[in-house]
Design a protein around this motif. Sequence first.
Motif, short mmCIF file in Angstrom:
data_model
loop_
_atom_site.label_atom_id
_atom_site.label_comp_id
_atom_site.label_asym_id
_atom_site.label_seq_id
_atom_site.Cartn_x
_atom_site.Cartn_y
_atom_site.Cartn_z
N LEU A 174 0.84 -1.20 0.00
CA LEU A 174 0.00 0.00 0.00
C LEU A 174 0.87 1.25 0.00
CD1 LEU A 174 -2.81 1.26 0.11
CD2 LEU A 174 -2.68 1.13 2.60
N GLY A 175 1.94 1.24 0.76
CA GLY A 175 2.87 2.37 0.76
C GLY A 175 3.49 2.59 -0.60
N LEU A 176 3.89 1.50 -1.27
CA LEU A 176 4.44 1.63 -2.63
C LEU A 176 3.40 2.18 -3.60
CD1 LEU A 176 6.59 -1.62 -2.94
CD2 LEU A 176 7.38 0.75 -2.89
N LEU A 177 2.14 1.76 -3.44
CA LEU A 177 1.08 2.30 -4.30
C LEU A 177 0.97 3.80 -4.13
CD1 LEU A 177 -1.50 2.03 -6.12
CD2 LEU A 177 -2.77 1.76 -3.99
N VAL A 178 0.96 4.27 -2.91
CA VAL A 178 0.81 5.70 -2.65
C VAL A 178 2.01 6.47 -3.20
CG1 VAL A 178 0.71 7.42 -0.81
CG2 VAL A 178 -0.68 5.36 -0.66
N ILE A 179 3.21 5.93 -3.02
CA ILE A 179 4.41 6.63 -3.48
C ILE A 179 4.51 6.64 -5.01
CG2 ILE A 179 6.94 6.50 -3.53
CD1 ILE A 179 6.75 5.49 -0.62
N LEU A 180 4.18 5.52 -5.65
CA LEU A 180 4.40 5.38 -7.09
C LEU A 180 3.19 5.73 -7.95
CD1 LEU A 180 6.45 2.06 -7.11
CD2 LEU A 180 7.29 4.40 -7.37
N ILE A 181 2.07 6.10 -7.37
CA ILE A 181 0.86 6.31 -8.16
C ILE A 181 1.02 7.46 -9.17
CG2 ILE A 181 -0.47 7.91 -6.74
CD1 ILE A 181 -2.79 5.83 -7.11
N ASP A 182 1.80 8.48 -8.83
CA ASP A 182 2.04 9.57 -9.78
C ASP A 182 3.09 9.21 -10.82
OD1 ASP A 182 0.20 11.32 -8.74
OD2 ASP A 182 1.60 12.20 -7.31
N VAL A 183 3.91 8.21 -10.53
CA VAL A 183 4.97 7.81 -11.46
C VAL A 183 4.46 6.83 -12.50
CG1 VAL A 183 7.24 6.72 -11.62
CG2 VAL A 183 6.70 8.20 -9.68
N ILE A 184 3.76 5.78 -12.06
CA ILE A 184 3.32 4.73 -12.98
C ILE A 184 1.87 4.88 -13.42
CG2 ILE A 184 4.99 3.08 -12.11
CD1 ILE A 184 2.79 1.77 -10.48
N GLY A 185 1.14 5.77 -12.81
CA GLY A 185 -0.26 5.97 -13.19
C GLY A 185 -1.21 5.26 -12.25
N PHE A 186 -2.40 5.82 -12.15
CA PHE A 186 -3.42 5.28 -11.26
C PHE A 186 -3.86 3.89 -11.71
CE2 PHE A 186 -7.76 5.20 -9.45
CZ PHE A 186 -7.44 5.47 -8.14
N ASP A 187 -4.00 3.69 -13.01
CA ASP A 187 -4.49 2.41 -13.52
C ASP A 187 -3.49 1.28 -13.28
OD1 ASP A 187 -2.73 3.58 -15.27
OD2 ASP A 187 -3.95 3.26 -17.06
N ILE A 188 -2.25 1.48 -13.63
CA ILE A 188 -1.25 0.42 -13.42
C ILE A 188 -1.01 0.21 -11.92
CG2 ILE A 188 1.17 -0.20 -13.79
CD1 ILE A 188 0.99 1.24 -16.47
N GLY A 189 -1.01 1.30 -11.15
CA GLY A 189 -0.81 1.18 -9.70
C GLY A 189 -1.90 0.36 -9.03
N ILE A 190 -3.15 0.63 -9.38
CA ILE A 190 -4.27 -0.13 -8.78
C ILE A 190 -4.20 -1.60 -9.22
CG2 ILE A 190 -6.79 -0.39 -8.81
CD1 ILE A 190 -5.85 1.84 -7.02
N PHE A 191 -3.89 -1.83 -10.49
CA PHE A 191 -3.79 -3.21 -10.98
C PHE A 191 -2.70 -3.98 -10.22
CE2 PHE A 191 -2.01 -6.47 -13.73
CZ PHE A 191 -3.15 -7.16 -14.11
N LEU A 192 -1.51 -3.38 -10.10
CA LEU A 192 -0.40 -4.06 -9.41
C LEU A 192 -0.68 -4.24 -7.92
CD1 LEU A 192 2.68 -2.39 -11.13
CD2 LEU A 192 1.74 -4.68 -11.51
N PHE A 193 -1.29 -3.23 -7.29
CA PHE A 193 -1.60 -3.36 -5.86
C PHE A 193 -2.62 -4.46 -5.63
CE2 PHE A 193 -4.48 -2.30 -2.35
CZ PHE A 193 -3.58 -2.47 -1.30
N THR A 194 -3.66 -4.52 -6.44
CA THR A 194 -4.69 -5.56 -6.28
C THR A 194 -4.09 -6.95 -6.48
OG1 THR A 194 -6.34 -4.00 -7.09
CG2 THR A 194 -6.98 -6.30 -7.00
N ALA A 195 -3.27 -7.10 -7.51
CA ALA A 195 -2.64 -8.40 -7.76
C ALA A 195 -1.70 -8.77 -6.62
CB ALA A 195 -1.89 -8.36 -9.09
N ALA A 196 -0.93 -7.80 -6.14
CA ALA A 196 0.00 -8.08 -5.04
C ALA A 196 -0.76 -8.44 -3.76
CB ALA A 196 0.91 -6.88 -4.79
N ALA A 197 -1.83 -7.71 -3.47
CA ALA A 197 -2.61 -7.99 -2.26
C ALA A 197 -3.23 -9.39 -2.33
CB ALA A 197 -3.69 -6.93 -2.07
N MET A 198 -3.75 -9.75 -3.49
CA MET A 198 -4.33 -11.10 -3.62
C MET A 198 -3.26 -12.18 -3.48
SD MET A 198 -7.09 -10.54 -6.67
CE MET A 198 -7.35 -12.29 -6.86
N ALA A 199 -2.09 -11.94 -4.07
CA ALA A 199 -1.00 -12.92 -3.97
C ALA A 199 -0.53 -13.04 -2.52
CB ALA A 199 0.14 -12.52 -4.89
#
Length: 166
Positions: free
Chosen positions: A103-128
Amino acid sequence: MRIGRHRYTIDYVHLALITLIAAAVFWYLLDARSVSLSINNLLLVQPIALFALAMYLFIVPQCFHRVDAEVATLPPREQDPLSPTLPSERSDVIRMAALGLSLGLLVILIDVIGFDIGIFLFTAAAMAICGERRPFHLIAFSLAVTLVGIYGFRALIPFPMFTTIL
């Protein structure tokens, strides 16, 4: 406290805390309604405030515990599965730390990688992290959460969020 033939104890601290929260929610709802009654102003505030106040009504009775003599002589029940307990196993603590880190990485990187890719990666990581191992489910659910999140936020909030793909 005695009501009829039954004696009750009251958890005053819990009752005071949830009453304080309910009062703050009610004040916020009244304040939001006093500013404007337009749908844009109340779209998120009013339903959530009414839900919180309804939850208050369901929680209040749990502050009153019956302590009759016949209830006190019953054998103790096993631990309530819904009672909150801190995780004691090392794997649970590691899992909680990994979720917090992602979650911390999502908040830090959301402006760098974009909201769409950030949410996708965070959801996949949380499920894993929580134990999902089937790749199709990881990708499909993460994609569904991303699409609903992006288009839902765009429909509700007129804020230009940075997205890479969508």
